[in-house]
Design a protein around this motif. Structure first.
Motif, PDB file in Angstrom:
ATOM      1  N   LEU A 147       0.825  -1.215   0.000  1.00 38.92           N
ATOM      2  CA  LEU A 147       0.000   0.000   0.000  1.00 38.92           C
ATOM      3  C   LEU A 147       0.859   1.265   0.000  1.00 38.92           C
ATOM      4  O   LEU A 147       0.570   2.221  -0.721  1.00 38.92           O
ATOM      5  CB  LEU A 147      -0.952   0.008   1.201  1.00 38.92           C
ATOM      6  N   SER A 148       1.913   1.282   0.807  1.00 41.13           N
ATOM      7  CA  SER A 148       2.796   2.455   0.844  1.00 41.13           C
ATOM      8  C   SER A 148       3.458   2.681  -0.511  1.00 41.13           C
ATOM      9  O   SER A 148       3.593   3.824  -0.963  1.00 41.13           O
ATOM     10  CB  SER A 148       3.868   2.279   1.919  1.00 41.13           C
ATOM     11  N   TRP A 149       3.869   1.590  -1.163  1.00 39.90           N
ATOM     12  CA  TRP A 149       4.493   1.711  -2.478  1.00 39.90           C
ATOM     13  C   TRP A 149       3.498   2.277  -3.496  1.00 39.90           C
ATOM     14  O   TRP A 149       3.838   3.179  -4.265  1.00 39.90           O
ATOM     15  CB  TRP A 149       5.008   0.343  -2.921  1.00 39.90           C
ATOM     16  N   LEU A 150       2.262   1.758  -3.500  1.00 38.46           N
ATOM     17  CA  LEU A 150       1.243   2.261  -4.436  1.00 38.46           C
ATOM     18  C   LEU A 150       0.938   3.737  -4.188  1.00 38.46           C
ATOM     19  O   LEU A 150       0.811   4.523  -5.138  1.00 38.46           O
ATOM     20  CB  LEU A 150      -0.038   1.439  -4.315  1.00 38.46           C
ATOM     21  N   ILE A 151       0.835   4.111  -2.920  1.00 38.77           N
ATOM     22  CA  ILE A 151       0.571   5.520  -2.587  1.00 38.77           C
ATOM     23  C   ILE A 151       1.731   6.392  -3.051  1.00 38.77           C
ATOM     24  O   ILE A 151       1.518   7.465  -3.638  1.00 38.77           O
ATOM     25  CB  ILE A 151       0.305   5.674  -1.075  1.00 38.77           C
ATOM     26  N   SER A 152       2.946   5.953  -2.821  1.00 37.36           N
ATOM     27  CA  SER A 152       4.120   6.728  -3.240  1.00 37.36           C
ATOM     28  C   SER A 152       4.181   6.868  -4.759  1.00 37.36           C
ATOM     29  O   SER A 152       4.507   7.946  -5.277  1.00 37.36           O
ATOM     30  CB  SER A 152       5.401   6.076  -2.723  1.00 37.36           C
ATOM     31  N   ILE A 153       3.858   5.813  -5.482  1.00 38.46           N
ATOM     32  CA  ILE A 153       3.853   5.882  -6.951  1.00 38.46           C
ATOM     33  C   ILE A 153       2.800   6.878  -7.431  1.00 38.46           C
ATOM     34  O   ILE A 153       3.064   7.711  -8.302  1.00 38.46           O
ATOM     35  CB  ILE A 153       3.600   4.483  -7.568  1.00 38.46           C
ATOM     36  N   MET A 154       1.606   6.783  -6.877  1.00 41.65           N
ATOM     37  CA  MET A 154       0.519   7.693  -7.277  1.00 41.65           C
ATOM     38  C   MET A 154       0.869   9.143  -6.973  1.00 41.65           C
ATOM     39  O   MET A 154       0.514  10.039  -7.731  1.00 41.65           O
ATOM     40  CB  MET A 154      -0.789   7.318  -6.585  1.00 41.65           C
ATOM     41  N   ARG A 155       1.559   9.379  -5.867  1.00 40.18           N
ATOM     42  CA  ARG A 155       1.929  10.742  -5.490  1.00 40.18           C
ATOM     43  C   ARG A 155       3.031  11.300  -6.367  1.00 40.18           C
ATOM     44  O   ARG A 155       3.114  12.507  -6.569  1.00 40.18           O
ATOM     45  CB  ARG A 155       2.371  10.781  -4.032  1.00 40.18           C
ATOM     46  N   SER A 156       3.905  10.421  -6.864  1.00 41.88           N
ATOM     47  CA  SER A 156       5.071  10.919  -7.597  1.00 41.88           C
ATOM     48  C   SER A 156       4.831  11.092  -9.095  1.00 41.88           C
ATOM     49  O   SER A 156       5.620  11.745  -9.763  1.00 41.88           O
ATOM     50  CB  SER A 156       6.259   9.991  -7.358  1.00 41.88           C
ATOM     51  N   LEU A 157       3.768  10.510  -9.620  1.00 42.20           N
ATOM     52  CA  LEU A 157       3.486  10.663 -11.053  1.00 42.20           C
ATOM     53  C   LEU A 157       3.018  12.080 -11.359  1.00 42.20           C
ATOM     54  O   LEU A 157       2.148  12.610 -10.670  1.00 42.20           O
ATOM     55  CB  LEU A 157       2.391   9.694 -11.492  1.00 42.20           C
ATOM     56  N   PRO A 158       3.554  12.700 -12.398  1.00 46.00           N
ATOM     57  CA  PRO A 158       3.007  13.990 -12.827  1.00 46.00           C
ATOM     58  C   PRO A 158       1.532  13.812 -13.218  1.00 46.00           C
ATOM     59  O   PRO A 158       1.156  12.778 -13.795  1.00 46.00           O
ATOM     60  CB  PRO A 158       3.858  14.362 -14.041  1.00 46.00           C
ATOM     61  N   PHE A 159       0.723  14.802 -12.920  1.00 52.94           N
ATOM     62  CA  PHE A 159      -0.714  14.660 -13.110  1.00 52.94           C
ATOM     63  C   PHE A 159      -1.098  14.383 -14.558  1.00 52.94           C
ATOM     64  O   PHE A 159      -1.976  13.556 -14.818  1.00 52.94           O
ATOM     65  CB  PHE A 159      -1.470  15.880 -12.579  1.00 52.94           C
TER      66      PHE A 159
END
Length: 166
Positions: free
Chosen positions: A61-73
């Motif tokens: 879950l932490s990895w998925l959240i971090s990926i979603m946060r780091s992707l440019p919109f």
């Protein structure tokens, strides 16, 4: 006289767009808080020191959240076009914009929730609640989220660029 009619035409175009923008932001904020709060609480409780520690699930879950946060919109929005079409039936307009904005905002807000709860003296509340035989759901809702509410309110009021997850 021509300037006035041009100005009125611009205002006539801008006012509906402003209303649509405010409606879209309100919908996204509602969905972000609705989805991000339980996700942040879950991630916190799956971590070490949480109520239900699970290293594997917490890591995923932490990895998925971090990926979603780091992707440019814009990249996220383009990548989610097929999913957006599946969910709302279109890839343009307000309903289509709400889907990627909600996903990106949920990831960001869930990390804010997790950090706000982590900043609280949770162990003492947990021990007291367990001694008093308080159920896990009541403990999460009453003790963790309620105590973290002031930090969440402060975080929600800060611009995103000035805010960093701890």
């Amino acid at each position: 006289m021509n300037d006035t009619s041009e100005f009125e035409r611009i205002i006539a175009l801008l006012l509906p767009a402003l209303g649509e923008t405010l409606a879209m932001v309100a919908i996204v904020m509602f969905l972000v808080v609705l989805l991000g709060t339980p996700l942040g609480v879950l991630v916190f409780n799956l971590s070490e020191g949480g109520l239900f520690p699970n290293r594997l699930l917490h890591g995923v879950l932490s990895w998925l959240i971090s990926i979603m946060r780091s992707l440019p919109f814009l990249v996220l929005m383009a990548a989610l076009i097929p999913f957006t079409r599946l969910v709302v039936g279109t890839s343009i307009g307000i309903p289509a914009a709400v889907v990627p904005m909600t996903l990106a905002g949920t990831a960001f807000f869930s990390r804010i929730v997790e950090n706000a709860i982590r900043a609280q003296p949770v162990m003492l509340a947990t021990i007291i609640a367990l001694v008093l035989f308080v159920g896990a759901i009541q403990l999460v809702g009453d003790r963790l989220v309620r105590r973290a509410t002031p930090e969440l309110a402060r975080s929600a009021g800060r611009p995103r660029l000035l805010q960093r997850a701890r």
